[in-house]
Write a protein that holds these residues in place. Structure first.
Motif, mmCIF file in Angstrom:
data_model
loop_
_atom_site.group_PDB
_atom_site.id
_atom_site.type_symbol
_atom_site.label_atom_id
_atom_site.label_comp_id
_atom_site.label_asym_id
_atom_site.label_seq_id
_atom_site.Cartn_x
_atom_site.Cartn_y
_atom_site.Cartn_z
ATOM 1 N N ARG A 49 0.833 -1.197 0.000
ATOM 2 C CA ARG A 49 0.000 0.000 0.000
ATOM 3 C C ARG A 49 0.872 1.253 0.000
ATOM 4 N NH1 ARG A 49 -1.308 3.896 2.982
ATOM 5 N NH2 ARG A 49 -0.307 3.106 4.849
ATOM 6 N N LYS A 50 1.911 1.260 0.839
ATOM 7 C CA LYS A 50 2.802 2.415 0.890
ATOM 8 C C LYS A 50 3.529 2.618 -0.444
ATOM 9 C CE LYS A 50 3.681 3.124 5.743
ATOM 10 N NZ LYS A 50 4.711 3.426 6.734
ATOM 11 N N ILE A 51 3.938 1.523 -1.062
ATOM 12 C CA ILE A 51 4.622 1.638 -2.351
ATOM 13 C C ILE A 51 3.661 2.174 -3.411
ATOM 14 C CG2 ILE A 51 5.693 0.304 -4.222
ATOM 15 C CD1 ILE A 51 7.029 -1.393 -1.965
ATOM 16 N N ARG A 52 2.407 1.720 -3.405
ATOM 17 C CA ARG A 52 1.409 2.269 -4.337
ATOM 18 C C ARG A 52 1.227 3.760 -4.092
ATOM 19 N NH1 ARG A 52 -1.395 -2.403 -3.377
ATOM 20 N NH2 ARG A 52 -2.762 -1.399 -1.871
ATOM 21 N N ARG A 53 1.124 4.127 -2.827
ATOM 22 C CA ARG A 53 0.937 5.539 -2.475
ATOM 23 C C ARG A 53 2.169 6.352 -2.893
ATOM 24 N NH1 ARG A 53 -1.925 9.671 -2.415
ATOM 25 N NH2 ARG A 53 -1.728 11.061 -0.652
ATOM 26 N N LEU A 54 3.340 5.789 -2.715
ATOM 27 C CA LEU A 54 4.576 6.462 -3.120
ATOM 28 C C LEU A 54 4.572 6.742 -4.621
ATOM 29 C CD1 LEU A 54 7.516 7.435 -2.656
ATOM 30 C CD2 LEU A 54 8.213 5.062 -2.952
ATOM 31 N N THR A 55 4.185 5.754 -5.418
ATOM 32 C CA THR A 55 4.179 5.970 -6.865
ATOM 33 C C THR A 55 3.104 6.973 -7.284
ATOM 34 O OG1 THR A 55 2.795 4.015 -7.254
ATOM 35 C CG2 THR A 55 5.177 3.704 -7.352
ATOM 36 N N GLU A 56 2.045 7.106 -6.486
ATOM 37 C CA GLU A 56 1.018 8.118 -6.763
ATOM 38 C C GLU A 56 1.515 9.526 -6.413
ATOM 39 O OE1 GLU A 56 -2.216 6.904 -4.304
ATOM 40 O OE2 GLU A 56 -2.741 5.187 -5.558
ATOM 41 N N THR A 57 2.183 9.653 -5.277
ATOM 42 C CA THR A 57 2.589 10.972 -4.792
ATOM 43 C C THR A 57 3.942 11.421 -5.337
ATOM 44 O OG1 THR A 57 3.559 10.006 -2.795
ATOM 45 C CG2 THR A 57 1.266 10.765 -2.652
ATOM 46 N N HIS A 58 4.747 10.493 -5.791
ATOM 47 C CA HIS A 58 6.073 10.805 -6.327
ATOM 48 C C HIS A 58 6.256 10.068 -7.659
ATOM 49 C CE1 HIS A 58 6.410 11.572 -1.997
ATOM 50 N NE2 HIS A 58 7.364 12.421 -2.299
ATOM 51 N N PRO A 59 5.586 10.550 -8.709
ATOM 52 C CA PRO A 59 5.692 9.871 -10.012
ATOM 53 C C PRO A 59 7.152 9.766 -10.458
ATOM 54 C CG PRO A 59 4.019 11.593 -10.075
ATOM 55 C CD PRO A 59 4.753 11.744 -8.770
ATOM 56 N N GLY A 60 7.471 8.638 -11.023
ATOM 57 C CA GLY A 60 8.830 8.424 -11.510
ATOM 58 C C GLY A 60 9.736 7.719 -10.528
ATOM 59 N N VAL A 61 9.349 7.664 -9.260
ATOM 60 C CA VAL A 61 10.156 6.934 -8.273
ATOM 61 C C VAL A 61 9.843 5.453 -8.427
ATOM 62 C CG1 VAL A 61 10.567 6.527 -5.818
ATOM 63 C CG2 VAL A 61 10.273 8.854 -6.665
ATOM 64 N N ARG A 62 10.902 4.661 -8.575
ATOM 65 C CA ARG A 62 10.719 3.218 -8.750
ATOM 66 C C ARG A 62 11.161 2.487 -7.487
ATOM 67 N NH1 ARG A 62 13.375 0.557 -13.125
ATOM 68 N NH2 ARG A 62 15.265 1.527 -12.347
ATOM 69 N N VAL A 63 10.308 1.554 -7.036
ATOM 70 C CA VAL A 63 10.598 0.773 -5.831
ATOM 71 C C VAL A 63 10.340 -0.689 -6.133
ATOM 72 C CG1 VAL A 63 10.061 0.388 -3.403
ATOM 73 C CG2 VAL A 63 9.852 2.679 -4.353
ATOM 74 N N TYR A 64 11.278 -1.540 -5.729
ATOM 75 C CA TYR A 64 11.110 -2.994 -5.840
ATOM 76 C C TYR A 64 10.946 -3.550 -4.435
ATOM 77 C CZ TYR A 64 12.041 -7.894 -6.664
ATOM 78 O OH TYR A 64 11.934 -9.260 -6.707
#
Length: 115
Positions: free
Chosen positions: A72-87
């Motif tokens: 959920r946090k990773i989804r939220r991160l990609t919503e709030t910080h477009p372009g940040v990639r997390v594995y």
């Protein structure tokens, strides 16, 4: 000396070092939500940043019940910080690394697969 939060993090750092992959440990906290006064309410600090790949890595191996909240946090991160990639390196992916590179697992056993 870096104090890792869990043994899997130290092990990943050693593996990255052995391949000459540059990494930073918990270099940035991303704010995911603010309260009505504009103060940070929720943040997320990925475990590693791999600058050569412009990729953050989050490890969750010990408590698999954390996978849902981390996803959920990773989804939220990609919503709030477009372009940040997390594995997200979960228990299964970590186990695959242990087998592939003949690492000692969290229980202290060394098991390898031949490839």
């Amino acid at each position: 000396m870096i104090r890792f939060a869990q043994p899997a993090e130290a092990q990943l750092a050693e593996l990255l070092d052995s391949f000459g992959v540059a990494w930073e440990y918990e270099p940035r906290t991303f704010i995911l939500d603010f309260d009505s006064d504009g103060r940070p309410r929720e943040g997320f600090t990925p475990d590693f940043y791999l600058p050569g790949f412009d990729l953050y890595v989050e490890i969750t191996t010990l408590r698999q019940g954390l996978l849902g909240p981390k996803r959920r946090k990773i989804r939220r991160l990609t919503e709030t910080h477009p372009g940040v990639r997390v594995y997200l390196l979960d228990g299964r992916a970590y186990h695959d690394l242990v087998l592939r590179f003949c690492l000692t697992d969290l229980a202290g056993a060394t098991t390898c697969t031949l490839s």
